[in-house]
Enzyme design. Sequence first.
Site, PDB file in Angstrom:
ATOM      1  N   ARG A 140     -35.303   5.371 -46.890  1.00  0.00           N
ATOM      2  CA  ARG A 140     -33.881   5.066 -46.691  1.00  0.00           C
ATOM      3  C   ARG A 140     -33.361   5.928 -45.538  1.00  0.00           C
ATOM      4  O   ARG A 140     -33.473   7.159 -45.583  1.00  0.00           O
ATOM      5  CB  ARG A 140     -33.115   5.364 -47.991  1.00  0.00           C
ATOM      6  CG  ARG A 140     -31.631   5.249 -47.849  1.00  0.00           C
ATOM      7  CD  ARG A 140     -30.875   5.419 -49.178  1.00  0.00           C
ATOM      8  NE  ARG A 140     -29.467   5.290 -48.906  1.00  0.00           N
ATOM      9  CZ  ARG A 140     -28.598   6.302 -48.938  1.00  0.00           C
ATOM     10  NH1 ARG A 140     -28.968   7.521 -49.286  1.00  0.00           N
ATOM     11  NH2 ARG A 140     -27.335   6.086 -48.639  1.00  0.00           N
ATOM     12  N   HIS A 169     -23.274   6.073 -42.329  1.00  0.00           N
ATOM     13  CA  HIS A 169     -23.411   7.340 -43.044  1.00  0.00           C
ATOM     14  C   HIS A 169     -22.620   8.402 -42.262  1.00  0.00           C
ATOM     15  O   HIS A 169     -23.171   9.337 -41.718  1.00  0.00           O
ATOM     16  CB  HIS A 169     -24.890   7.712 -43.187  1.00  0.00           C
ATOM     17  CG  HIS A 169     -25.184   8.751 -44.230  1.00  0.00           C
ATOM     18  ND1 HIS A 169     -26.096   8.574 -45.244  1.00  0.00           N
ATOM     19  CD2 HIS A 169     -24.698  10.007 -44.410  1.00  0.00           C
ATOM     20  CE1 HIS A 169     -26.166   9.659 -45.995  1.00  0.00           C
ATOM     21  NE2 HIS A 169     -25.319  10.547 -45.501  1.00  0.00           N
ATOM     22  N   GLU A 206     -21.408   6.644 -49.622  1.00  0.00           N
ATOM     23  CA  GLU A 206     -20.414   7.559 -50.198  1.00  0.00           C
ATOM     24  C   GLU A 206     -19.043   7.495 -49.519  1.00  0.00           C
ATOM     25  O   GLU A 206     -18.593   8.479 -48.925  1.00  0.00           O
ATOM     26  CB  GLU A 206     -20.944   8.999 -50.155  1.00  0.00           C
ATOM     27  CG  GLU A 206     -22.263   9.189 -50.880  1.00  0.00           C
ATOM     28  CD  GLU A 206     -22.763  10.632 -50.832  1.00  0.00           C
ATOM     29  OE1 GLU A 206     -22.184  11.452 -50.116  1.00  0.00           O
ATOM     30  OE2 GLU A 206     -23.743  10.934 -51.530  1.00  0.00           O
ATOM     31  N   ASN A 224     -25.631   7.907 -55.923  1.00  0.00           N
ATOM     32  CA  ASN A 224     -26.125   9.235 -55.543  1.00  0.00           C
ATOM     33  C   ASN A 224     -25.618  10.239 -56.569  1.00  0.00           C
ATOM     34  O   ASN A 224     -24.421  10.273 -56.865  1.00  0.00           O
ATOM     35  CB  ASN A 224     -25.598   9.640 -54.165  1.00  0.00           C
ATOM     36  CG  ASN A 224     -26.113   8.743 -53.050  1.00  0.00           C
ATOM     37  OD1 ASN A 224     -27.005   7.927 -53.271  1.00  0.00           O
ATOM     38  ND2 ASN A 224     -25.578   8.903 -51.857  1.00  0.00           N
ATOM     39  N   TYR A 243     -25.820  14.419 -57.840  1.00  0.00           N
ATOM     40  CA  TYR A 243     -26.268  15.805 -57.646  1.00  0.00           C
ATOM     41  C   TYR A 243     -25.895  16.712 -58.808  1.00  0.00           C
ATOM     42  O   TYR A 243     -26.668  17.555 -59.211  1.00  0.00           O
ATOM     43  CB  TYR A 243     -25.678  16.369 -56.340  1.00  0.00           C
ATOM     44  CG  TYR A 243     -26.314  15.716 -55.134  1.00  0.00           C
ATOM     45  CD1 TYR A 243     -27.498  16.213 -54.597  1.00  0.00           C
ATOM     46  CD2 TYR A 243     -25.775  14.564 -54.575  1.00  0.00           C
ATOM     47  CE1 TYR A 243     -28.118  15.593 -53.525  1.00  0.00           C
ATOM     48  CE2 TYR A 243     -26.394  13.932 -53.504  1.00  0.00           C
ATOM     49  CZ  TYR A 243     -27.565  14.452 -52.988  1.00  0.00           C
ATOM     50  OH  TYR A 243     -28.190  13.824 -51.930  1.00  0.00           O
ATOM     51  N   GLU A 281     -29.852   8.724 -53.874  1.00  0.00           N
ATOM     52  CA  GLU A 281     -30.006  10.134 -53.497  1.00  0.00           C
ATOM     53  C   GLU A 281     -30.000  10.984 -54.749  1.00  0.00           C
ATOM     54  O   GLU A 281     -29.164  10.778 -55.644  1.00  0.00           O
ATOM     55  CB  GLU A 281     -28.837  10.637 -52.631  1.00  0.00           C
ATOM     56  CG  GLU A 281     -28.864  10.197 -51.205  1.00  0.00           C
ATOM     57  CD  GLU A 281     -27.676  10.729 -50.399  1.00  0.00           C
ATOM     58  OE1 GLU A 281     -27.147  11.817 -50.729  1.00  0.00           O
ATOM     59  OE2 GLU A 281     -27.275  10.041 -49.456  1.00  0.00           O
TER      60      GLU A 281
HETATM   61  O1  IFM Z   1     -26.593  15.638 -47.282  1.00  0.00           O
HETATM   62  C1  IFM Z   1     -25.736  14.876 -48.065  1.00  0.00           C
HETATM   63  C2  IFM Z   1     -25.846  13.401 -47.705  1.00  0.00           C
HETATM   64  O2  IFM Z   1     -25.580  13.180 -46.360  1.00  0.00           O
HETATM   65  C3  IFM Z   1     -24.874  12.592 -48.515  1.00  0.00           C
HETATM   66  N1  IFM Z   1     -25.011  12.869 -49.934  1.00  0.00           N
HETATM   67  C4  IFM Z   1     -25.043  14.244 -50.337  1.00  0.00           C
HETATM   68  C5  IFM Z   1     -26.065  15.025 -49.539  1.00  0.00           C
HETATM   69  C6  IFM Z   1     -26.114  16.491 -49.994  1.00  0.00           C
HETATM   70  O3  IFM Z   1     -24.871  17.077 -49.850  1.00  0.00           O
END
Ligand code: IFM
Length: 448
Positions: free
Chosen positions: A81, A124, A169, A295, A297, A352
Site C-alpha cells: 500500500r 495521503h 485518514e 487504521n 494504533y 495501518e
Molecule cells: O505515519 C502515519 C501515517 O502517515 C498515517 N497514519 C498514522 C501513521 C503513524 O502516525
Amino acid sequence: MKISLAESSPLSQPDFTYGVATAAFQIEGAADSRRPCIWDTFCAMPDKIKDSSDGLVACDHFNRWQQDLALIGSLEVDAYRFSISWPRVMTQSGELDPQGVAFYIQLLDALNQKNIKPYVTLYHWDLPQHLEDKGGWLNRETAYHFRDYVDLISQAFGDRVFSYSTLNEPFCSAYLGYELGIHAPGLKSKAYGKQAAHHLLLAHGLGMQVLAKNSPNTLNGIVLNVSPCYPKTDSEKDKDAAWAADQNLNHWYAMPVLEGRYPESINTLPNEELPPIKEGDMGIICQPLDYIGLNYYTREVYEGVGNNDRHKWVDESLPFTEMGWEVYPQGLTDILLQLNKQYTLPPVYITENGAAMADTYADGQVQDTDRIEYFQGHLQAVSDAAEQGVDIRGYFAWSLMDNFEWAEGYEKRFGIVYVDYETQQRTIKASGLAYRDFISSRHLAKSA
Ligand code: IFM
C-alpha cells in the site's frame, strides 16, 4: 520471538491479504522533481517539525525504488500500500505530468510482475501548494480538483492497480491540519476543521464516482483512522465526554460515507461550526464502497471536566510506544465490533497498524522485540474480531520502513525496516523478519 496465530484463525487462511504500507511524502524525497505541497511549506516554517527536518530527501525512495521493491519482495507480502504524490503527477494547470506518472507506472508494473498487489492511496496529506494558496480544503473547488486528478490518473494507470483508496485518514487532514494546526497547513479554527472535513468527504464521494466509471474492477474505498473512545469511569460526565469524542473521531467520517448523514453530535455545534453542506452533497459522499480501510494504533479514554469539555486520560500501568500512545490491542477488537454492530460494513482491511519504538541498531541488527509483541497482540485482536463475525480481509503493517513521521520528524521510527538516514542503508529489523516468517508459514500451509 515469533508471530503466530492458530491455524483455525480467519487470519491464517490463504486468501487473507498481508501487506506493508507507506505514503509518498514520508518516503519519496526527490522534491525537486515535483511541485511543492503543503507539507513542504509547513516544514519550512519555524518550530513546526520536532527535529526541524523536511521531506526533501526522506528515504530517497524515488531514486531507490528498485532496491525498495526487492526489499518488499523479500518480506513475502501479498500487497504493497503506497500513495501517489498529487503534486508529482499533476501540473498546476491541471494536466498530467508525464514524468511523475511514469515513475508510478514503472513501480506498478514491477509490483505486478512480482505478484504483489498494488493498493494505491490517492491522497495521503500532500495537497499541492497551489491549491492551498486558493484555500486548500476550505475551498469547495479543491474537491473538484481532486475529482479531476482521480479521473486522469486512474485512466493513466489503466488496469495496473488492485485497489484504490480515495483518502487516507481525513480526520487527520481536517482536525490536525485545519482545527488544531499541528499538521500542514497549520490553521487553527473549529469552523475550519469542520469545513475542511466536509470538502474532504465530498472529494471522496466525487473520487468514488470517477473510480466506478474508470476503474470498476479495482477494489475502491476509503481509509479512516479509528480508536474506541472509553469513559474513564461510569459517571455521566465521563460517558458524555467519551460519546462526544467518539462522534468526532470515528462517526464524523464513517457515518457520512456509509450512511450519507452526519452523526447526532452535529446538533450540538454552534451555527458557525456547521459543515457547509449543499443540496445533494450527502448523496455524493455516500457511494457504494468495495471495502473500508481502518487504521488503528491506540485507544482513547476520556474524563468529562465540565463545560462540555473533556480530557484524555492514560493508564500509566500500560506499555507505551515512543509516540506516547498506550499499547492496547483489545481496543482494536472493540472498535471493529462496535463499527460492525452499528453499520452494514463492506469488507474491512486493516490498512495501518504498527508502533514507533526506541530501536537501537547494533552489529547490523535491530532487535525490536517490543514491536514484535505489538504485532502479535494486534494480529490476535484482529483475529478475535474476525472470529466474532467481522468480515476482515487483510492487514497492512505500518510501515515498510522508518520514514518522515510528520510533525515528529525522523526521530520516531515506525518501520519494520531500519533506515540509516546518513547512508540510506536499509536493514530489516527483527520485527520485519518475524512478519516475513509469519506470512511465509501461511504460504507454506497454502501450498501443502
Ligand atoms: O505515519 C502515519 C501515517 O502517515 C498515517 N497514519 C498514522 C501513521 C503513524 O502516525
